[in-house]
Write a protein that holds these residues in place. Structure first.
Motif, PDB file in Angstrom:
ATOM      1  N   PHE A   2       0.810  -1.219   0.000  1.00  7.43           N
ATOM      2  CA  PHE A   2       0.000   0.000   0.000  1.00  7.43           C
ATOM      3  C   PHE A   2       0.845   1.273   0.000  1.00  7.43           C
ATOM      4  N   GLU A   3       2.099   1.163   0.409  1.00  7.92           N
ATOM      5  CA  GLU A   3       2.966   2.342   0.366  1.00  7.92           C
ATOM      6  C   GLU A   3       3.229   2.777  -1.065  1.00  7.92           C
ATOM      7  N   ARG A   4       3.029   1.887  -2.030  1.00  9.37           N
ATOM      8  CA  ARG A   4       3.225   2.215  -3.442  1.00  9.37           C
ATOM      9  C   ARG A   4       1.975   2.811  -4.088  1.00  9.37           C
ATOM     10  N   PHE A   5       0.864   2.813  -3.372  1.00 12.25           N
ATOM     11  CA  PHE A   5      -0.391   3.327  -3.918  1.00 12.25           C
ATOM     12  C   PHE A   5      -0.371   4.853  -3.943  1.00 12.25           C
ATOM     13  N   THR A   6      -0.884   5.420  -5.039  1.00  9.63           N
ATOM     14  CA  THR A   6      -1.062   6.867  -5.107  1.00  9.63           C
ATOM     15  C   THR A   6      -2.224   7.245  -4.194  1.00  9.63           C
ATOM     16  N   GLN A   7      -2.392   8.527  -3.970  1.00  9.38           N
ATOM     17  CA  GLN A   7      -3.504   9.005  -3.146  1.00  9.38           C
ATOM     18  C   GLN A   7      -4.842   8.556  -3.755  1.00  9.38           C
ATOM     19  N   ASP A   8      -4.990   8.662  -5.087  1.00  4.75           N
ATOM     20  CA  ASP A   8      -6.223   8.224  -5.747  1.00  4.75           C
ATOM     21  C   ASP A   8      -6.489   6.742  -5.491  1.00  4.75           C
ATOM     22  N   ALA A   9      -5.458   5.925  -5.610  1.00  2.00           N
ATOM     23  CA  ALA A   9      -5.617   4.485  -5.406  1.00  2.00           C
ATOM     24  C   ALA A   9      -6.015   4.182  -3.962  1.00  2.00           C
ATOM     25  N   ARG A  10      -5.417   4.884  -3.026  1.00  2.00           N
ATOM     26  CA  ARG A  10      -5.780   4.690  -1.614  1.00  2.00           C
ATOM     27  C   ARG A  10      -7.225   5.091  -1.367  1.00  2.00           C
ATOM     28  N   GLU A  11      -7.631   6.197  -1.977  1.00  2.00           N
ATOM     29  CA  GLU A  11      -9.013   6.651  -1.811  1.00  2.00           C
ATOM     30  C   GLU A  11      -9.997   5.642  -2.400  1.00  2.00           C
ATOM     31  N   ILE A  12      -9.610   4.990  -3.491  1.00  2.00           N
ATOM     32  CA  ILE A  12     -10.480   3.977  -4.093  1.00  2.00           C
ATOM     33  C   ILE A  12     -10.630   2.785  -3.163  1.00  2.00           C
ATOM     34  N   VAL A  13      -9.535   2.347  -2.561  1.00  2.00           N
ATOM     35  CA  VAL A  13      -9.605   1.214  -1.626  1.00  2.00           C
ATOM     36  C   VAL A  13     -10.462   1.590  -0.420  1.00  2.00           C
ATOM     37  N   THR A 134      -7.256  -8.869  -7.078  1.00  2.00           N
ATOM     38  CA  THR A 134      -7.284  -7.659  -7.901  1.00  2.00           C
ATOM     39  C   THR A 134      -6.205  -6.684  -7.466  1.00  2.00           C
ATOM     40  N   LEU A 135      -6.059  -6.486  -6.165  1.00  2.00           N
ATOM     41  CA  LEU A 135      -5.044  -5.555  -5.668  1.00  2.00           C
ATOM     42  C   LEU A 135      -3.635  -6.083  -5.956  1.00  2.00           C
ATOM     43  N   GLU A 136      -3.461  -7.393  -5.830  1.00  2.00           N
ATOM     44  CA  GLU A 136      -2.167  -7.997  -6.175  1.00  2.00           C
ATOM     45  C   GLU A 136      -1.881  -7.812  -7.669  1.00  2.00           C
ATOM     46  N   LEU A 137      -2.895  -8.019  -8.490  1.00  2.00           N
ATOM     47  CA  LEU A 137      -2.725  -7.855  -9.936  1.00  2.00           C
ATOM     48  C   LEU A 137      -2.469  -6.402 -10.318  1.00  2.00           C
ATOM     49  N   SER A 138      -2.973  -5.462  -9.518  1.00  2.00           N
ATOM     50  CA  SER A 138      -2.705  -4.041  -9.804  1.00  2.00           C
ATOM     51  C   SER A 138      -1.206  -3.764  -9.661  1.00  2.00           C
ATOM     52  N   LEU A 139      -0.579  -4.385  -8.671  1.00  2.00           N
ATOM     53  CA  LEU A 139       0.873  -4.265  -8.514  1.00  2.00           C
ATOM     54  C   LEU A 139       1.582  -4.880  -9.726  1.00  2.00           C
ATOM     55  N   ARG A 140       1.143  -6.047 -10.140  1.00  2.00           N
ATOM     56  CA  ARG A 140       1.753  -6.705 -11.300  1.00  2.00           C
ATOM     57  C   ARG A 140       1.587  -5.876 -12.573  1.00  2.00           C
ATOM     58  N   GLN A 147       6.118   0.993 -14.061  1.00  2.00           N
ATOM     59  CA  GLN A 147       5.738   2.173 -13.289  1.00  2.00           C
ATOM     60  C   GLN A 147       5.896   1.861 -11.806  1.00  2.00           C
ATOM     61  N   ARG A 148       6.458   2.810 -11.090  1.00  2.00           N
ATOM     62  CA  ARG A 148       6.789   2.594  -9.673  1.00  2.00           C
ATOM     63  C   ARG A 148       5.572   2.694  -8.753  1.00  2.00           C
ATOM     64  N   ARG A 149       4.639   3.546  -9.090  1.00  2.00           N
ATOM     65  CA  ARG A 149       3.480   3.778  -8.223  1.00  2.00           C
ATOM     66  C   ARG A 149       2.258   3.058  -8.779  1.00  2.00           C
ATOM     67  N   ILE A 150       1.365   2.658  -7.898  1.00  4.78           N
ATOM     68  CA  ILE A 150       0.126   1.996  -8.286  1.00  4.78           C
ATOM     69  C   ILE A 150      -0.972   3.048  -8.225  1.00  4.78           C
ATOM     70  N   GLY A 151      -1.533   3.363  -9.378  1.00  8.92           N
ATOM     71  CA  GLY A 151      -2.594   4.355  -9.466  1.00  8.92           C
ATOM     72  C   GLY A 151      -3.952   3.701  -9.650  1.00  8.92           C
ATOM     73  N   SER A 152      -4.958   4.525  -9.750  1.00  5.06           N
ATOM     74  CA  SER A 152      -6.321   4.023  -9.910  1.00  5.06           C
ATOM     75  C   SER A 152      -6.457   3.185 -11.180  1.00  5.06           C
ATOM     76  N   GLU A 153      -5.735   3.593 -12.220  1.00  3.92           N
ATOM     77  CA  GLU A 153      -5.791   2.850 -13.482  1.00  3.92           C
ATOM     78  C   GLU A 153      -5.219   1.442 -13.324  1.00  3.92           C
ATOM     79  N   GLU A 186      -5.009   1.523 -20.683  1.00  4.67           N
ATOM     80  CA  GLU A 186      -3.586   1.596 -21.022  1.00  4.67           C
ATOM     81  C   GLU A 186      -3.273   2.855 -21.842  1.00  4.67           C
ATOM     82  N   THR A 187      -4.171   3.242 -22.725  1.00  3.14           N
ATOM     83  CA  THR A 187      -3.991   4.476 -23.494  1.00  3.14           C
ATOM     84  C   THR A 187      -3.942   5.673 -22.554  1.00  3.14           C
ATOM     85  N   ARG A 188      -4.824   5.700 -21.586  1.00  2.00           N
ATOM     86  CA  ARG A 188      -4.829   6.801 -20.613  1.00  2.00           C
ATOM     87  C   ARG A 188      -3.536   6.825 -19.812  1.00  2.00           C
ATOM     88  N   LEU A 189      -3.055   5.663 -19.393  1.00  6.23           N
ATOM     89  CA  LEU A 189      -1.796   5.602 -18.651  1.00  6.23           C
ATOM     90  C   LEU A 189      -0.615   6.106 -19.478  1.00  6.23           C
TER      91      LEU A 189
END
Length: 193
Positions: A2-13, A134-140, A147-153, A186-189
């Motif tokens: 979770f330390e790798r999650f952006t603020q948006d990703a944390r808010e989604i969780v 899903t959260l594990e796959l977001s890291l993958r 990309q170093r950070r995990i965002g909402s995308e 992926e296009t947005r990212l």
């Protein structure tokens, strides 16, 4: 992780946890992650989902239709199985409500949990296996995209990659292709970099 999650990703969780609590569901599932994404209009995942035609209220209504929104622990399949042996679940629940009051049989939200000799204090919201996956796959997905950070995308990509949870079913049921949603995400990212 979770330390790798952006603020948006944390808010989604956190939004997913809140959605599960509001729906009085005992665990956070992929459907709650999807709903969490649809409550954060400033996030990239929201933009992709909204562009695909998915809206919070319609998704929530679909989730409630499929799972229920009152914390009912037994499913419609359970009710049918009980009916086959002569037990009318709806009649039983109606009698419980008549005797003990409305919603007396539902799972209380976490803030109303009581501590005591026969009840353990809740140690935090439990995530279902598909939501954890899903959260594990977001890291993958973040690693795959270098990309170093995990965002909402990335959470959305994890949800798409998991592909079997209730969220994926709701997305496909709304007429949205998971493959097209992946391409849009992926296009947005790529455009954000």
């Amino acid at each position: 992780m979770f330390e790798r999650f952006t603020q948006d990703a944390r808010e989604i969780v956190l939004g997913a946890v809140e959605e599960a609590r509001r729906l009085r569901h005992p665990r956070v599932g992929t459907e709650h992650l999807l709903l969490g994404m649809l409550t954060k209009p400033h996030s990239g995942a929201y933009a992709v989902l909204h562009a695909a035609g998915l809206e919070h209220d319609r998704v929530r209504a679909e989730v409630t239709k499929i799972v229920g929104g009152s914390g009912r622990i037994l499913t419609d399949d359970d009710a049918e199985a009980l009916k086959a042996i002569g037990i009318d679940l709806d009649a039983v629940l109606a009698n419980v409500e008549k005797s003990l009051g409305p919603d007396s049989w539902t799972t209380p939200p976490p803030e109303h949990e009581k501590k005591g000799i026969f009840r353990r204090p809740q140690r935090g919201t439990r995530f279902g296996p598909r939501a954890r996956k899903t959260l594990e796959l977001s890291l993958r997905e973040a690693i795959r995209l270098d990309q170093r950070r995990i965002g909402s995308e990335h959470i959305l990509l994890g949800l798409i990659r998991e592909g079997e949870g209730l969220a994926a079913q709701v997305i496909v049921g709304a007429g949205v292709s998971l493959a097209d949603l992946r391409k849009s995400t992926e296009t947005r990212l790529r455009s954000a970099v």
